[in-house]
Design a protein around this motif. Structure first.
Motif, PDB file in Angstrom:
ATOM      1  N   GLY A 198       0.819  -1.209   0.000  1.00 28.24           N
ATOM      2  CA  GLY A 198       0.000   0.000   0.000  1.00 28.24           C
ATOM      3  C   GLY A 198       0.850   1.255   0.000  1.00 28.24           C
ATOM      4  N   ASP A 199       1.886   1.270   0.823  1.00 30.03           N
ATOM      5  CA  ASP A 199       2.802   2.416   0.852  1.00 30.03           C
ATOM      6  C   ASP A 199       3.519   2.595  -0.480  1.00 30.03           C
ATOM      7  OD1 ASP A 199       2.404   3.486   3.402  1.00 30.03           O
ATOM      8  OD2 ASP A 199       3.717   1.986   4.315  1.00 30.03           O
ATOM      9  N   ALA A 245       3.304   5.902  -2.863  1.00 33.70           N
ATOM     10  CA  ALA A 245       4.520   6.601  -3.282  1.00 33.70           C
ATOM     11  C   ALA A 245       4.587   6.713  -4.799  1.00 33.70           C
ATOM     12  CB  ALA A 245       5.757   5.877  -2.751  1.00 33.70           C
ATOM     13  N   ARG A 246       4.215   5.668  -5.494  1.00 31.46           N
ATOM     14  CA  ARG A 246       4.229   5.721  -6.967  1.00 31.46           C
ATOM     15  C   ARG A 246       3.203   6.711  -7.488  1.00 31.46           C
ATOM     16  NH1 ARG A 246       4.971  -0.533  -8.963  1.00 31.46           N
ATOM     17  NH2 ARG A 246       7.089  -0.751  -8.156  1.00 31.46           N
ATOM     18  N   THR A 247       2.032   6.739  -6.877  1.00 30.54           N
ATOM     19  CA  THR A 247       1.006   7.688  -7.311  1.00 30.54           C
ATOM     20  C   THR A 247       1.466   9.118  -7.086  1.00 30.54           C
ATOM     21  OG1 THR A 247      -0.707   6.075  -6.747  1.00 30.54           O
ATOM     22  CG2 THR A 247      -1.410   8.336  -6.995  1.00 30.54           C
ATOM     23  N   ARG A 248       2.085   9.364  -5.948  1.00 35.29           N
ATOM     24  CA  ARG A 248       2.572  10.724  -5.653  1.00 35.29           C
ATOM     25  C   ARG A 248       3.701  11.131  -6.601  1.00 35.29           C
ATOM     26  NH1 ARG A 248       2.643  10.742   0.957  1.00 35.29           N
ATOM     27  NH2 ARG A 248       0.386  10.865   1.174  1.00 35.29           N
ATOM     28  N   SER A 249       4.582  10.183  -6.939  1.00 34.01           N
ATOM     29  CA  SER A 249       5.677  10.538  -7.855  1.00 34.01           C
ATOM     30  C   SER A 249       5.156  10.789  -9.261  1.00 34.01           C
ATOM     31  CB  SER A 249       6.745   9.444  -7.859  1.00 34.01           C
ATOM     32  OG  SER A 249       6.242   8.257  -8.456  1.00 34.01           O
ATOM     33  N   ARG A 281       3.705  14.333  -9.287  1.00 36.13           N
ATOM     34  CA  ARG A 281       4.747  15.360  -9.255  1.00 36.13           C
ATOM     35  C   ARG A 281       5.425  15.506 -10.618  1.00 36.13           C
ATOM     36  NH1 ARG A 281       7.507  13.613  -3.604  1.00 36.13           N
ATOM     37  NH2 ARG A 281       5.767  14.245  -2.284  1.00 36.13           N
ATOM     38  N   SER A 282       5.583  14.397 -11.341  1.00 36.82           N
ATOM     39  CA  SER A 282       6.277  14.462 -12.623  1.00 36.82           C
ATOM     40  C   SER A 282       5.401  15.014 -13.743  1.00 36.82           C
ATOM     41  CB  SER A 282       6.798  13.070 -13.008  1.00 36.82           C
ATOM     42  OG  SER A 282       5.721  12.186 -13.230  1.00 36.82           O
ATOM     43  N   SER A 283       4.103  15.000 -13.583  1.00 36.33           N
ATOM     44  CA  SER A 283       3.234  15.493 -14.665  1.00 36.33           C
ATOM     45  C   SER A 283       2.802  16.909 -14.491  1.00 36.33           C
ATOM     46  CB  SER A 283       1.988  14.636 -14.786  1.00 36.33           C
ATOM     47  OG  SER A 283       1.283  14.546 -13.590  1.00 36.33           O
TER      48      SER A 283
END
Length: 84
Positions: free
Chosen positions: A70-71, A75-79, A82-84
């Motif tokens: 889950g973490d 983290a992948r969703t947040r990154s 941020r990149s888009s």
């Protein structure tokens, strides 16, 4: 990276095992419902042949793994955001 979901899931797994170990779950109803390893053990062998302490350890480890995944997903969703 912080691991808040892992911590919460670990506490849930520990609470589930402690609830069962104290005797408040005499028929193992909650442990059977919420322990993922017990689902698989039940399919392949008799539950009475497996150590209860081993099942507690597997239950806590499975909750740690679920929390970690889950973490990782958060983290992948947040990154990606941020990149888009």
């Amino acid at each position: 990276m912080r691991y808040p979901i892992t911590g919460i899931c670990t506490l849930i797994g520990l609470a589930l095992c402690l609830f069962n170990a104290t005797g408040y779950d005499p028929h193992n109803l909650f442990l059977m419902m919420f322990s993922v390893p017990m689902w698989f053990v039940e399919v392949f062998t008799d539950l009475h042949r497996v150590s209860v302490w081993f099942m507690y350890a597997l239950t806590v480890l499975s909750y740690v793994l679920i929390g970690y995944l889950g973490d990782l997903g958060v983290a992948r969703t947040r990154s990606r955001r941020r990149s888009s």
